[in-house]
Design an enzyme around this catalytic site. Structure first.
Site, PDB file in Angstrom:
ATOM      1  CE1 TYR A  38      60.560  58.001  50.254  1.00  0.00           C
ATOM      2  CE2 TYR A  38      60.749  56.717  52.275  1.00  0.00           C
ATOM      3  CZ  TYR A  38      60.901  57.915  51.583  1.00  0.00           C
ATOM      4  OH  TYR A  38      61.377  59.006  52.236  1.00  0.00           O
ATOM      5  CE  LYS A  94      75.746  40.758  76.375  1.00  0.00           C
ATOM      6  NZ  LYS A  94      76.293  39.415  76.465  1.00  0.00           N
TER       7      LYS A  94
HETATM    8  C1  LIG Z   1      75.622  38.464  77.072  1.00  0.00           C
HETATM    9  C2  LIG Z   1      76.341  37.474  77.854  1.00  0.00           C
HETATM   10  C3  LIG Z   1      75.720  36.814  78.911  1.00  0.00           C
HETATM   11  C4  LIG Z   1      74.254  36.959  79.253  1.00  0.00           C
HETATM   12  O1  LIG Z   1      73.496  36.091  78.426  1.00  0.00           O
HETATM   13  P1  LIG Z   1      71.889  36.046  78.519  1.00  0.00           P
HETATM   14  O2  LIG Z   1      71.492  34.995  77.567  1.00  0.00           O
HETATM   15  O3  LIG Z   1      71.409  37.387  78.110  1.00  0.00           O
HETATM   16  O4  LIG Z   1      71.578  35.729  79.920  1.00  0.00           O
HETATM   17  C5  LIG Z   1      76.495  35.986  79.706  1.00  0.00           C
HETATM   18  N1  LIG Z   1      77.804  35.790  79.425  1.00  0.00           N
HETATM   19  C6  LIG Z   1      78.433  36.387  78.399  1.00  0.00           C
HETATM   20  C7  LIG Z   1      79.862  36.123  78.163  1.00  0.00           C
HETATM   21  C8  LIG Z   1      77.715  37.230  77.550  1.00  0.00           C
HETATM   22  O5  LIG Z   1      78.320  37.803  76.528  1.00  0.00           O
END
Ligand SMILES: *Cc1c(COP(=O)(O)O)cnc(C)c1O
Length: 812
Positions: A706, A480
């Site tokens: 700035y 993601k």
């Molecule tokens: C992002 C996510 C993961 C992965 O988690 P990590 O801590 O990056 O390994 C697993 N399950 C769900 C539902 C997530 O949203």
């Protein structure tokens, strides 16, 4: 090409054969994805930490392979099967036996560092005198060595093979396969690494490679315990080649040495210590082989750094470019084509080749082999540059489009960028063809800031986690948010190639992008909403159903489309309080799904709220207990099997009992251990780097940026760097909070971070110039540390790098 019958091979590996003993075998393969001549290939079902080759026997069979070496019973129609106790041992025995047929000199190289460089350099230094067979890339493992040695054929006059080991006991096996007549020990690294308890133990083990060698070459101290014939070098004690002085100049180094009452001078085109050491090792080998110092000097002048990386760059007109313009031999062509295939999703495959040079092969045979490779990898457009390739190749290839040019200059002159669109272009040529000039035509000009992504590190990290799993546990890789900022499709392609079972994305459009890029493993979408249902179904994405409302609306959509058994995933709320069915809803949902068949449950999962936190271990177990309860309610009604999963990266390490049927691996893939305990050896995947646009000398009392927030209380040197908050470098790093590495040293941010620029105080760092490289995060300045500077977590820093920053991929 060598060829043995299966009957001969069966005898050598001490196995039992069912099938045709007269079958001729020329290739040994163990990876079902890389099979070239299935008719004459022998597939070894190897069992490694990560995979069992027996699981891929069917795939190899489908590709046409009919001969197998296995250690478990398999049943295949009309196949020839050799059953052995251990398949790796069989592979090694076969290679050792093959080696025994040859009486040419063989150089065996080992050591902690420099093996591949020394091997490649010796090849370049000796190729005018010998027909050389050598290990491809760094094939130096228990599997790589037998496959390397298998390449030996009658026309060769010299072998050069490297051997690498990670624990005691391994070298003896490699020795039997390589049987070096000349040994080269490059160096011995730090103690306590590579599974050894002391440097002494490591040295002793490495020296086992040379048990039967006629002469061993190495640093005098490292060879002290050897009683065989030696050729030593040393800076501080008596040695065959006694180094008197090493003088580094701007771009070269001059080494002075005494050798057999002679005073020798060697100039090499490198200045770093590792290259100097590797050059000395090569020098000793050449002297041992009786080359004249004059010849040695001439050939050393032409050495170049060995770059084992394959780089994938975004190029003009939505093309990708793989630049491999430093060698032209079939072994490295195959490796490059593999990488091209892996990354070519959705793009047309184009290969630009120079004339090839490979000792020991007739021209016709060589180009036939190249054509075979191009055909096998389904290359659609081939551009041959050089007299030989132009005449040899066209007849033999299937490519729809073949163009030829006599020289690189011709190609450059006629180059039209509009001839290339949405293609993945492999540039593969001998050094003397000067293909780097072609590369620069393709390259997109980048603004000074890039995010470099090491795709090989992703594979490495995946393996580190795989080692912790039961063989039956599947992996869903979480990609993601553009794979945590590291770039969606490129990472997804690598993961798909590494056999992960599922990919996970947050939103439908992320999944659509992956499908459009050619990803074809199942993709789970965590946040589906009615406006995305059409895209989900069209691209065969698998949504997570987490509420009764969503179940109702998605179900209605599926029925309306006249579909049934559409794959979905169910999320259960167990304590995160984000998304998911509550326990009290599960029974009703289960009854509904059991009574209606328009949805088919692929998996059921829940998400842990504090798996990285020892203080929350009790809560984690409570979440797991709730999850198991929900699963058992579901199983009372749903009679078909579905996968169950709850672990994220941290839980894979801290709660191995929760791996269940599948794990969802996120941050760990990108090289970050969420619990910061470093029990795995992960490699950072991303490096964010920028460059210095300008240097300013300012006086005590002046101010920077700035609102004059950066006041200086001494005369100062300020470097303006091409990265700002629009690139994802948050304003929170302003005014001394953040640091970047300039020439390897930390420099604090001075004043406010601007939209496109940030100023650093480099007063205390010598020699900073305009154009210098600046590291924002990477191996030497871990994301974890950068996150701490502003009180956040690595996830946020990584996903904040904006899309304006170009991603550059490489494979190391
Ligand atoms: C992002 C996510 C993961 C992965 O988690 P990590 O801590 O990056 O390994 C697993 N399950 C769900 C539902 C997530 O949203």
């Amino acid at each position: 090409m060598s060829s043995y019958t299966l009957a001969q091979i069966t005898k050598v590996v001490n196995g039992s054969l069912s099938g045709n003993g007269n079958m001729g075998i020329a290739q040994l393969v163990y990876d079902s994805r890389r099979i070239q001549h299935p008719q004459t290939a022998l597939f070894f079902a190897l069992q490694t930490a990560n995979a069992d080759g027996h699981d891929y026997v069917n795939e190899a069979y489908k590709k046409g392979v009919r001969s197998f070496v296995v250690s478990k019973n398999i049943s295949l129609k009309e196949a020839n099967v050799i059953l052995v106790g251990d398949t790796l041992t069989a592979l090694q025995k076969l290679a050792a036996w093959h080696r025994g047929h040859f009486h040419m000199p063989v150089i065996g190289i080992t050591g902690s560092n420099g093996k591949t460089v020394v091997k490649e350099w010796l090849n370049a230094l000796l190729e005018d005198d010998y027909q050389i067979v050598r290990s491809p890339k760094s094939f130096n493992s228990q599997i790589g060595v037998p496959l390397s040695v298998w390449q030996m054929e009658a026309q060769h006059t010299l072998g050069i093979f490297e051997a690498g080991i990670s624990q005691p006991g391994e070298m003896q096996k490699l020795e039997r396969i390589i049987q070096p007549t000349v040994g080269v020990l490059t160096n011995i690294g730090e103690a306590h690494s590579e599974g050894f308890t002391s440097t002494e133990e490591k040295r002793t083990e490495k020296l086992r490679l040379f048990t039967q060698a006629d002469v061993v070459i190495g640093e005098a101290g490292n060879l002290a315990s050897l009683s065989t014939k030696k050729f030593t070098w040393s800076k501080n004690e008596e040695a065959t080649l006694r180094i008197r002085q090493i003088k580094k100049e701007r771009t070269s180094t001059v080494i002075e040495a005494d050798y057999k009452d002679e005073f020798l001078l060697l100039s090499i085109p490198f200045t770093d210590d590792a290259s100097i050491e590797n050059s000395i090792a090569c020098w000793c080998v050449l002297l041992q082989f009786g080359l004249k110092q004059e010849t040695i000097q001439e050939r050393m002048n032409a050495l170049h750094p060995v770059d084992m990386r394959l780089q994938l760059n975004h190029a003009i007109n939505d093309c990708l470019l793989i630049n491999d313009s430093y060698s032209a031999d079939t072994t490295s062509l195959r490796i490059a084509l593999d990488f091209l295939a892996q990354q070519s999703a959705g793009l047309k495959r184009t290969v630009i080749l120079s004339d090839f040079y490979e000792s020991g092969k007739r021209e016709e045979e060589l180009y036939a082999e190249i054509a075979q490779l191009l055909n096998q990898y389904k290359v659609e457009k081939v551009i041959g540059i050089g007299k030989e390739i132009a005449s040899q190749l066209p007849l033999k290839i299937d490519a729809v489009n073949f163009q030829s040019y006599t020289t690189t200059e011709d190609f450059l002159q006629q180059f039209k960028s509009s001839d290339f669109y949405k293609e993945i272009v492999l540039l593969k040529g001998a050094r003397k063809a000067g293909f780097e000039r072609i590369a620069s035509l393709f390259e997109e000009k980048l603004h000074g800031t890039v995010l470099q992504i090491n795709l090989a590190a992703v594979t490495h990290n995946l393996k580190e986690y795989q080692k912790r799993l039961k063989p039956s546990t599947k992996i869903m890789a979480m990609v993601k948010a553009f794979a945590y900022g590291s770039g969606g499709a490129e990472i997804a392609s690598v993961l798909q190639f590494s056999n992960v079972a599922f990919l996970g994305v947050a939103y439908a459009d992320e999944g659509v992008e992956l499908v459009q890029a050619g990803v074809n493993i199942p993709i789970m979408v965590m946040n589906a909403e009615p406006s995305s249902f059409a895209a989900i179904v069209e691209h065969e994405l698998q949504p997570v159903v987490y509420s009764k409302a969503l179940l109702q609306s998605f179900g209605a959509y599926i029925r309306q489309q006249g579909l049934s058994a559409y794959p979905v995933h169910l999320e259960i709320e167990t304590g995160m309080n984000r998304l998911g069915f509550s326990l009290s809803e599960v029974d009703e949902v289960a009854r509904h799904l059991a009574a209606n068949s328009y949805l088919s449950i692929q998996s059921v999962f829940s998400h842990l709220a504090g798996s990285e936190d020892p203080g929350e271990d009790a809560f984690t177990q409570q979440q797991a207990a709730r999850f198991h309860e929900a699963v058992s309610v579901l199983q009372q009604h749903i009679t078909y099997p579905f996968l169950k999963h709850i672990s994220n990266s941290a839980a894979m390490v801290r709660h191995p009992d929760l791996q269940l049927d599948m794990v969802r691996l996120g941050i760990g893939l990108y090289g970050i251990e969420p619990d910061a305990e470093d029990v795995l050896r992960l490699q950072p995947v991303a490096t964010l780097r920028s460059t210095v646009a300008q240097i300013k000398q300012i006086k005590k009392g002046e101010s920077v940026s700035y609102n004059r927030r950066g006041m200086v209380n001494r005369d100062s040197k300020i470097a303006t760097v091409r990265i700002g908050y629009a690139d994802g470098y948050s304003r929170r790093f302003g005014n001394g909070i953040g640091k970047m590495l300039v020439n390897g040293k930390p420099a604090p941010v001075i004043g406010t971070v601007c939209m496109d620029m940030t100023m650093l105080d480099v007063t205390d760092i010598d020699g900073v110039k305009e154009g210098d490289d600046v590291i924002v995060f990477g191996a030497d300045l871990p994301v974890q540390e950068v996150a701490k500077q502003v009180g956040t977590i690595p996830y946020e820093i990584m996903t904040s790098v904006s899309q304006r920053v170009k991603r550059v991929y490489y494979f190391e």
